[in-house]
Structures are given as structure tokens and as C-alpha cells.
Design a protein around this motif. Structure first.
Motif, PDB file in Angstrom:
ATOM      1  N   PHE A  21      29.761   1.145 -13.803  1.00  0.00           N
ATOM      2  CA  PHE A  21      29.304   0.272 -12.726  1.00  0.00           C
ATOM      3  C   PHE A  21      28.084   0.808 -11.981  1.00  0.00           C
ATOM      4  O   PHE A  21      28.067   1.944 -11.531  1.00  0.00           O
ATOM      5  CB  PHE A  21      30.459   0.077 -11.724  1.00  0.00           C
ATOM      6  CG  PHE A  21      30.145  -0.851 -10.601  1.00  0.00           C
ATOM      7  CD1 PHE A  21      30.387  -2.213 -10.710  1.00  0.00           C
ATOM      8  CD2 PHE A  21      29.576  -0.374  -9.425  1.00  0.00           C
ATOM      9  CE1 PHE A  21      30.094  -3.080  -9.665  1.00  0.00           C
ATOM     10  CE2 PHE A  21      29.279  -1.227  -8.379  1.00  0.00           C
ATOM     11  CZ  PHE A  21      29.536  -2.570  -8.505  1.00  0.00           C
ATOM     12  N   ARG A  30      24.561   2.433   0.563  1.00  0.00           N
ATOM     13  CA  ARG A  30      24.449   3.881   0.345  1.00  0.00           C
ATOM     14  C   ARG A  30      23.507   4.521   1.381  1.00  0.00           C
ATOM     15  O   ARG A  30      23.811   5.580   1.937  1.00  0.00           O
ATOM     16  CB  ARG A  30      23.965   4.162  -1.090  1.00  0.00           C
ATOM     17  CG  ARG A  30      25.052   3.912  -2.131  1.00  0.00           C
ATOM     18  CD  ARG A  30      24.582   4.237  -3.538  1.00  0.00           C
ATOM     19  NE  ARG A  30      23.734   3.205  -4.108  1.00  0.00           N
ATOM     20  CZ  ARG A  30      24.168   2.166  -4.848  1.00  0.00           C
ATOM     21  NH1 ARG A  30      25.453   2.036  -5.102  1.00  0.00           N
ATOM     22  NH2 ARG A  30      23.319   1.282  -5.327  1.00  0.00           N
ATOM     23  N   GLU A  78      34.423  11.299  -2.952  1.00  0.00           N
ATOM     24  CA  GLU A  78      34.083   9.927  -3.330  1.00  0.00           C
ATOM     25  C   GLU A  78      35.138   9.536  -4.357  1.00  0.00           C
ATOM     26  O   GLU A  78      35.105   9.970  -5.516  1.00  0.00           O
ATOM     27  CB  GLU A  78      32.663   9.811  -3.914  1.00  0.00           C
ATOM     28  CG  GLU A  78      32.327   8.333  -4.069  1.00  0.00           C
ATOM     29  CD  GLU A  78      31.041   8.021  -4.839  1.00  0.00           C
ATOM     30  OE1 GLU A  78      30.372   8.919  -5.322  1.00  0.00           O
ATOM     31  OE2 GLU A  78      30.755   6.813  -4.964  1.00  0.00           O
ATOM     32  N   LEU A  80      36.021   6.709  -5.803  1.00  0.00           N
ATOM     33  CA  LEU A  80      35.723   5.747  -6.877  1.00  0.00           C
ATOM     34  C   LEU A  80      34.218   5.824  -7.139  1.00  0.00           C
ATOM     35  O   LEU A  80      33.436   5.068  -6.579  1.00  0.00           O
ATOM     36  CB  LEU A  80      36.131   4.340  -6.425  1.00  0.00           C
ATOM     37  CG  LEU A  80      37.558   4.242  -5.869  1.00  0.00           C
ATOM     38  CD1 LEU A  80      37.568   3.562  -4.533  1.00  0.00           C
ATOM     39  CD2 LEU A  80      38.480   3.545  -6.815  1.00  0.00           C
ATOM     40  N   ALA A  81      33.825   6.772  -7.985  1.00  0.00           N
ATOM     41  CA  ALA A  81      32.420   7.190  -7.965  1.00  0.00           C
ATOM     42  C   ALA A  81      31.530   6.547  -9.032  1.00  0.00           C
ATOM     43  O   ALA A  81      30.311   6.691  -8.970  1.00  0.00           O
ATOM     44  CB  ALA A  81      32.332   8.714  -8.072  1.00  0.00           C
ATOM     45  N   ALA A  82      32.102   5.921 -10.069  1.00  0.00           N
ATOM     46  CA  ALA A  82      31.326   5.264 -11.140  1.00  0.00           C
ATOM     47  C   ALA A  82      30.260   6.206 -11.716  1.00  0.00           C
ATOM     48  O   ALA A  82      30.602   7.255 -12.252  1.00  0.00           O
ATOM     49  CB  ALA A  82      30.751   3.947 -10.638  1.00  0.00           C
ATOM     50  N   ARG A  86      26.104   7.748  -5.777  1.00  0.00           N
ATOM     51  CA  ARG A  86      26.340   7.930  -4.342  1.00  0.00           C
ATOM     52  C   ARG A  86      26.543   9.414  -4.032  1.00  0.00           C
ATOM     53  O   ARG A  86      25.961   9.956  -3.089  1.00  0.00           O
ATOM     54  CB  ARG A  86      27.567   7.104  -3.954  1.00  0.00           C
ATOM     55  CG  ARG A  86      27.838   6.988  -2.487  1.00  0.00           C
ATOM     56  CD  ARG A  86      29.085   6.130  -2.278  1.00  0.00           C
ATOM     57  NE  ARG A  86      28.844   4.732  -2.504  1.00  0.00           N
ATOM     58  CZ  ARG A  86      28.594   3.826  -1.547  1.00  0.00           C
ATOM     59  NH1 ARG A  86      28.580   4.207  -0.281  1.00  0.00           N
ATOM     60  NH2 ARG A  86      28.397   2.570  -1.830  1.00  0.00           N
ATOM     61  N   ASP A 104      36.637   9.371 -10.716  1.00  0.00           N
ATOM     62  CA  ASP A 104      36.772   8.025 -11.276  1.00  0.00           C
ATOM     63  C   ASP A 104      37.872   8.060 -12.336  1.00  0.00           C
ATOM     64  O   ASP A 104      38.146   9.095 -12.934  1.00  0.00           O
ATOM     65  CB  ASP A 104      35.455   7.526 -11.884  1.00  0.00           C
ATOM     66  CG  ASP A 104      35.379   6.001 -11.904  1.00  0.00           C
ATOM     67  OD1 ASP A 104      34.684   5.436 -11.035  1.00  0.00           O
ATOM     68  OD2 ASP A 104      36.049   5.377 -12.758  1.00  0.00           O
ATOM     69  N   LEU A 105      38.478   6.881 -12.528  1.00  0.00           N
ATOM     70  CA  LEU A 105      39.564   6.748 -13.493  1.00  0.00           C
ATOM     71  C   LEU A 105      39.017   6.567 -14.907  1.00  0.00           C
ATOM     72  O   LEU A 105      39.735   6.773 -15.892  1.00  0.00           O
ATOM     73  CB  LEU A 105      40.392   5.506 -13.097  1.00  0.00           C
ATOM     74  CG  LEU A 105      41.737   5.249 -13.725  1.00  0.00           C
ATOM     75  CD1 LEU A 105      42.678   6.407 -13.488  1.00  0.00           C
ATOM     76  CD2 LEU A 105      42.343   3.977 -13.135  1.00  0.00           C
ATOM     77  N   ASP A 131      40.648  11.091 -12.561  1.00  0.00           N
ATOM     78  CA  ASP A 131      42.014  10.940 -12.042  1.00  0.00           C
ATOM     79  C   ASP A 131      42.158   9.569 -11.393  1.00  0.00           C
ATOM     80  O   ASP A 131      41.153   8.911 -11.065  1.00  0.00           O
ATOM     81  CB  ASP A 131      42.270  12.027 -10.972  1.00  0.00           C
ATOM     82  CG  ASP A 131      43.750  12.372 -10.828  1.00  0.00           C
ATOM     83  OD1 ASP A 131      44.594  11.567 -11.270  1.00  0.00           O
ATOM     84  OD2 ASP A 131      44.043  13.444 -10.270  1.00  0.00           O
ATOM     85  N   ALA A 133      42.595   7.543  -8.212  1.00  0.00           N
ATOM     86  CA  ALA A 133      42.161   7.908  -6.858  1.00  0.00           C
ATOM     87  C   ALA A 133      43.365   8.236  -5.956  1.00  0.00           C
ATOM     88  O   ALA A 133      43.323   9.217  -5.202  1.00  0.00           O
ATOM     89  CB  ALA A 133      41.338   6.773  -6.257  1.00  0.00           C
ATOM     90  N   ASP A 153      34.936   2.989  -2.202  1.00  0.00           N
ATOM     91  CA  ASP A 153      33.988   1.910  -2.507  1.00  0.00           C
ATOM     92  C   ASP A 153      34.463   1.198  -3.782  1.00  0.00           C
ATOM     93  O   ASP A 153      33.869   1.355  -4.844  1.00  0.00           O
ATOM     94  CB  ASP A 153      32.586   2.528  -2.695  1.00  0.00           C
ATOM     95  CG  ASP A 153      31.530   1.474  -2.947  1.00  0.00           C
ATOM     96  OD1 ASP A 153      31.503   0.464  -2.235  1.00  0.00           O
ATOM     97  OD2 ASP A 153      30.732   1.660  -3.894  1.00  0.00           O
ATOM     98  N   PRO A 154      35.555   0.446  -3.664  1.00  0.00           N
ATOM     99  CA  PRO A 154      36.165  -0.134  -4.870  1.00  0.00           C
ATOM    100  C   PRO A 154      35.553  -1.488  -5.237  1.00  0.00           C
ATOM    101  O   PRO A 154      34.741  -2.037  -4.491  1.00  0.00           O
ATOM    102  CB  PRO A 154      37.617  -0.337  -4.429  1.00  0.00           C
ATOM    103  CG  PRO A 154      37.511  -0.634  -2.962  1.00  0.00           C
ATOM    104  CD  PRO A 154      36.309   0.107  -2.449  1.00  0.00           C
ATOM    105  N   TYR A 155      35.983  -2.024  -6.376  1.00  0.00           N
ATOM    106  CA  TYR A 155      35.734  -3.437  -6.656  1.00  0.00           C
ATOM    107  C   TYR A 155      36.709  -4.194  -5.774  1.00  0.00           C
ATOM    108  O   TYR A 155      37.907  -3.911  -5.803  1.00  0.00           O
ATOM    109  CB  TYR A 155      36.121  -3.801  -8.091  1.00  0.00           C
ATOM    110  CG  TYR A 155      35.448  -3.051  -9.198  1.00  0.00           C
ATOM    111  CD1 TYR A 155      34.078  -3.034  -9.326  1.00  0.00           C
ATOM    112  CD2 TYR A 155      36.226  -2.421 -10.175  1.00  0.00           C
ATOM    113  CE1 TYR A 155      33.484  -2.375 -10.395  1.00  0.00           C
ATOM    114  CE2 TYR A 155      35.642  -1.765 -11.243  1.00  0.00           C
ATOM    115  CZ  TYR A 155      34.266  -1.745 -11.340  1.00  0.00           C
ATOM    116  OH  TYR A 155      33.695  -1.103 -12.396  1.00  0.00           O
TER     117      TYR A 155
END
Ligand code: SAM
Length: 427
Positions: A21, A30, A78, A80-82, A86, A104-105, A131, A133, A153-155
Motif C-alpha cells: 500500500f 504524514r 508504527e 501498520l507500516a506498509a 512513514r 506489518d502483517l 506480526d 499489530a 494508520d489502517p485501511y
């Protein structure tokens, strides 16, 4: 193989696989977060240093004891870092941050991050993590391992991450939370909003401010479960999302004040008027003798009827929402001054930040919600009156007035609604 290169501020991101993403529209989000974190980290370090020095002096019993204050660590997660963009920007543009964990997962996302942390020479400061979150945050809920700041900062909706987040942030630490499910928060699906945020949203002219107040209420209710509470520093509605910056503190006594910071919203289907009814609060209870119960909880007496007093149409009920201030004026001023004085020009959206924060700083904190001039004029079938005339009329009558950053043509004022309708009708 590098599929695409992205440059934002001093960061250069290489996208090495599909499906990771990246949203260029969030650059403002940001940039604003960097400006907020620079002021927050400075104040956080000063607060912690003062506490340590006080403790040292108490322990040594010597007022003039040698000052051997250790360096205050300011770590950020962070969650959910994609791509890690950021986190890279935080590492480069917020010098007070000592360590950043970028999680991030998605395996692809973490691979992309690793490449980019090396490429941007921040690998010594930013650590990648693969991992879930929540699982990661739960591992950090002990006070010794908590984060000074957590960025979510999720979807869509952030609520599934809040239980873990409110437990794994330090006392006086910062939560930075984005929500992009605006349709749900803005009243298109009130039932879904209740399921996700524990509050009913309403389709009104104030839907963006209401969305902010629903999210703040939701974070507070999660925090309260662990005897913690929030203090909002800045709450922004922008583009297709909202973003809040709140400090988290511990204190069971403070948590008892939450009911006086929450309210139900009565929305008139006829004239779009909004009335807030506080849930209740702590008031002196004269029938109670014991000093420890001197301030008993008294539910607020219902004062809002089923029908609107301006046009006699039915009310619909929404909430509960956060009814207390959504910004800290002093903090907003510090961020604004810092952005204005920043000559590095690394924030490309600097002008927009200045514009939004100037408006936020003027917002009347004691007045939740607002009227919109075009809607009011439309309702009485007159052409839209100039904002200047409306504002002058309010000021001449002795009331304060401000805009809200969340809506064009907004009129925030404690002036009686009947008076505002009179001004519009007289136009
Ligand atoms: N913060 C990023 C930025 O500023 O560019 C954007 C984050 S993107 C909107 C959301 C990310 O959350 C995706 O990369 C997704 O893989 C990740 N994600 C979704 N669910 C997750 C979970 N339970 N734990 C960790 N990461 C998750």
C-alpha cells in the motif's frame, strides 16, 4: 527489481513488489504527523526529565544533588507500516525519536520495508517487524516496555486495534489514529457505526466533526477499561479521512469524569439543528454525608424533548460522542509556530498545515458542532447571505463566533439557535 520509485520529503521509497500500500494523497497526513511529533517529543522529554530529577532529589534527600538524569528514550511504533515510508520520514524528520518499530502483517510489505530502510540509511534507527499489530502491542503492555507513541494508520476503521493500543502506550504518551471509513462515521450506516465505534452516527451538516467526536469517544471508552483516559491534542478532518492525536494517562479518579465529557446528540430532521445532552457528571450531592462520596454521580436531567423547539419536527438520536474540547489550543499554537519557523521546507504541504492549524486554533472549543450558512439559507429559501454579515450580527449581539476547519461556511457560536434563524430570516 524496482517497480516504482516514490520521493516524499527526504525519503525515497522503492516499491519492489505489487500490492504494497502507498497513497500519495496521505502526504498531508504524514507531514502533519511529523509536525505534531516534533512538538510532542520535545515536551515528552521535558516532562519525563522533570519527573526523573524530582525522584532523584527525593531519593537522595538533597535538593542540590548532582544532576545525573539519564537520556529519555522516545520510541515509536508504527503498527501498520506498509512500505515503511512513514517510519522513514519519522526517522529522518523527528530527531528526538530514538527508536522506531515498523510493523506489518504482510510479508511483501516487510520485504519492501527492509529494502527501503537500507536504501534510506535509517536501518540503525528503524526496525522492521512482521506480526499482527494487536499481538505485537499486547507484548508491550507492561509499563517498562510501552511505547512513547503509537501510530495507527489502517485501511478503514481503527477500532479493532484500540484495545491493544491504549494499553501499550506510556503514561503521557501519544496515540496517532487515522480512520478512513467516513461513510460509516458520517451517518450512512449508523448501525455499523454502533457495532464498530459504540456510537450511532448521524447524517448531518456536522458529520465530519461528529466523526471526530465518535472516534475520540471510542478511544476513551477503550482506555477507561484499563483506568486510563485521553487528552486530545489535535483532531483533524481532511480529504476522505479523519486523524486524531491524543495523549493517554492513567488514573481511576479521572476516569470517573468521563461521563461529563460525553453526550448524546439530538438532531432535528426538519431544520438540521444539533443539541448536545451530556450523559451526566460529578456534582455535589447534598443528601450524601460521607466526605469520600461528597461528589456523587448524578445523571444529567433530560432537557431535550422529542421535538425540535425551533421547527417542531422530530429529533433523531445519535451518539454518545466526545463533548469536551477536541484540540489543545496551546499545543496547536506550538505546532503552528514550529511549522511557520521551519526553514528546511521538507514539508511539501506546509501551507495547507498552516491554513488548517490557524483555523483550528480559532475554533470555539466550548461550542461543539456548528451551523452551515448555505444550509440555513436554503432552509428558509433565501440566497446564501455573506458570511461577514452573519458573523457581524453574532458579534454585535455579544456572542463569540468562529469557523470550524471541518466545513466550509460553518458558523460555530454559542448564540441561541433562534437568534441565528432570526438573522437568516431577516436577510
Ligand atoms: N501507514 C502507511 C503509510 O503511511 O503509508 C499505510 C498503512 S496501510 C493503510 C495499512 C497496512 O496495514 C497494510 O499494509 C496492511 O498489510 C496492514 N495490516 C492490516 N491488518 C494488519 C494487522 N492486523 N496487523 C498488522 N498490519 C496489518
Amino acid at each position: 527489481v524496482v517497480l516504482k520509485k516514490i520521493v516524499e520529503g527526504p525519503a525515497e521509497i522503492q516499491l519492489v513488489s505489487d500490492g504494497v500500500f502507498y497513497n500519495p494523497v496521505q502526504e498531508f497526513n504524514r507531514d502533519l504527523s511529523i509536525a505534531v511529533l516534533n512538538v510532542f517529543t520535545e515536551e515528552y522529554i521535558a516532562e519525563k526529565e522533570t519527573l526523573i530529577q524530582k525522584k532523584n532529589k527525593e531519593n537522595s534527600g538533597n535538593e542540590s544533588a548532582e544532576d545525573d538524569t539519564p537520556k529519555v528514550e522516545v520510541n515509536l511504533l508504527e503498527a501498520l507500516a506498509a512500505t515503511g515510508l512513514r517510519s522513514i520520514r519519522y526517522a529522518k524528520e523527528v530527531p528526538n525519536l530514538t527508536k522506531i518499530l515498523a510493523n506489518d502483517l504482510s510479508k511483501k510489505a516487510v520485504e519492501t520495508m527492509k529494502v527501503n530502510f537500507e536504501h534510506n540509511q535509517v536501518a540503525d534507527k528503524v526496525e522492521p517487524s512482521l506480526d499482527d499489530a494487536c499481538m505485537l502491542m499486547y507484548k508491550h503492555k507492561h509499563p517498562a516496555t510501552r511505547f512513547a507513541a503509537i501510530d495507527l494508520d489502517p485501511y478503514g476503521c481503527p477500532s479493532i486495534f484500540l484495545d491493544a493500543a491504549v494499553q501499550s502506550v506510556q503514561d503521557g504518551g501519544l496515540l496517532l489514529v487515522t480512520a478512513t471509513d467516513m461513510a460509516v462515521l458520517a451517518g450512512n450506516s449508523p448501525e455499523t457505526c454502533y457495532c464498530k465505534y459504540g456510537a450511532i452516527s448521524l447524517k448531518t451538516k456536522c458529520c465530519h466533526e461528529m466523526a471526530l467526536r465518535i472516534l475520540l469517544q471510542c478511544i476513551e471508552s477503550h482506555a477507561n477499561r484499563y483506568s486510563r483516559y485521553i487528552v486530545p491534542l489535535l483532531s483533524i478532518s481532511a480529504d476522505f479521512y479523519i486523524r486524531v492525536f491524543v495523549k493517554v494517562y492513567s488514573g481511576a479518579v479521572h476516569c470517573k469524569k468521563t461521563t461529563s465529557k460525553l453526550g448524546m446528540v439530538y438532531h432535528c430532521k426538519g431544520c438540521d439543528n444539533m443539541t448536545l445532552q451530556l450523559l451526566g457528571g460529578f456534582k455535589p450531592n447534598p443528601t450524601e454525608q460521607r466526605p469520600d462520596q461528597e461528589k456523587a454521580f448524578l445523571p444529567a436531567a433530560p432537557t431535550v424533548g422529542t421535538h425540535c423547539e425551533n421547527c417542531n419536527q422530530r429529533h433523531s438520536l445519535g451518539g454518545p460522542v466526545w463533548a469536551a474540547p477536541i484540540h489543545d489550543e496551546r499545543f496547536v499554537t506550538s505546532v503552528l509556530e514550529r511549522v511557520e519557523g521551519d526553514d528546511t521546507q521538507s514539508l511539501r504541504t506546509r501551507n495547507r498545515i498552516q491554513g488548517v492549524l490557524s483555523m483550528v486554533r480559532e475554533e470555539l472549543q466550548e461550542v461543539p458542532f456548528y451551523h452551515t450558512l448555505d444550509k440555513m439559507c436554503g432552509r428558509v429559501h433565501v440566497t446564501c447571505m455573506p458570511m461577514l454579515i452573519m458573523r457581524s450580527a453574532i458579534l454585535n449581539a455579544g456572542y463569540k463566533v468562529s469557523f470550524s476547519h471541518a466545513a466550509k461556511l460553518s458558523v460555530k457560536s454559542a448564540a441561541p439557535t433562534a437568534f441565528l434563524w432570526d438573522v437568516v430570516r431577516a436577510w
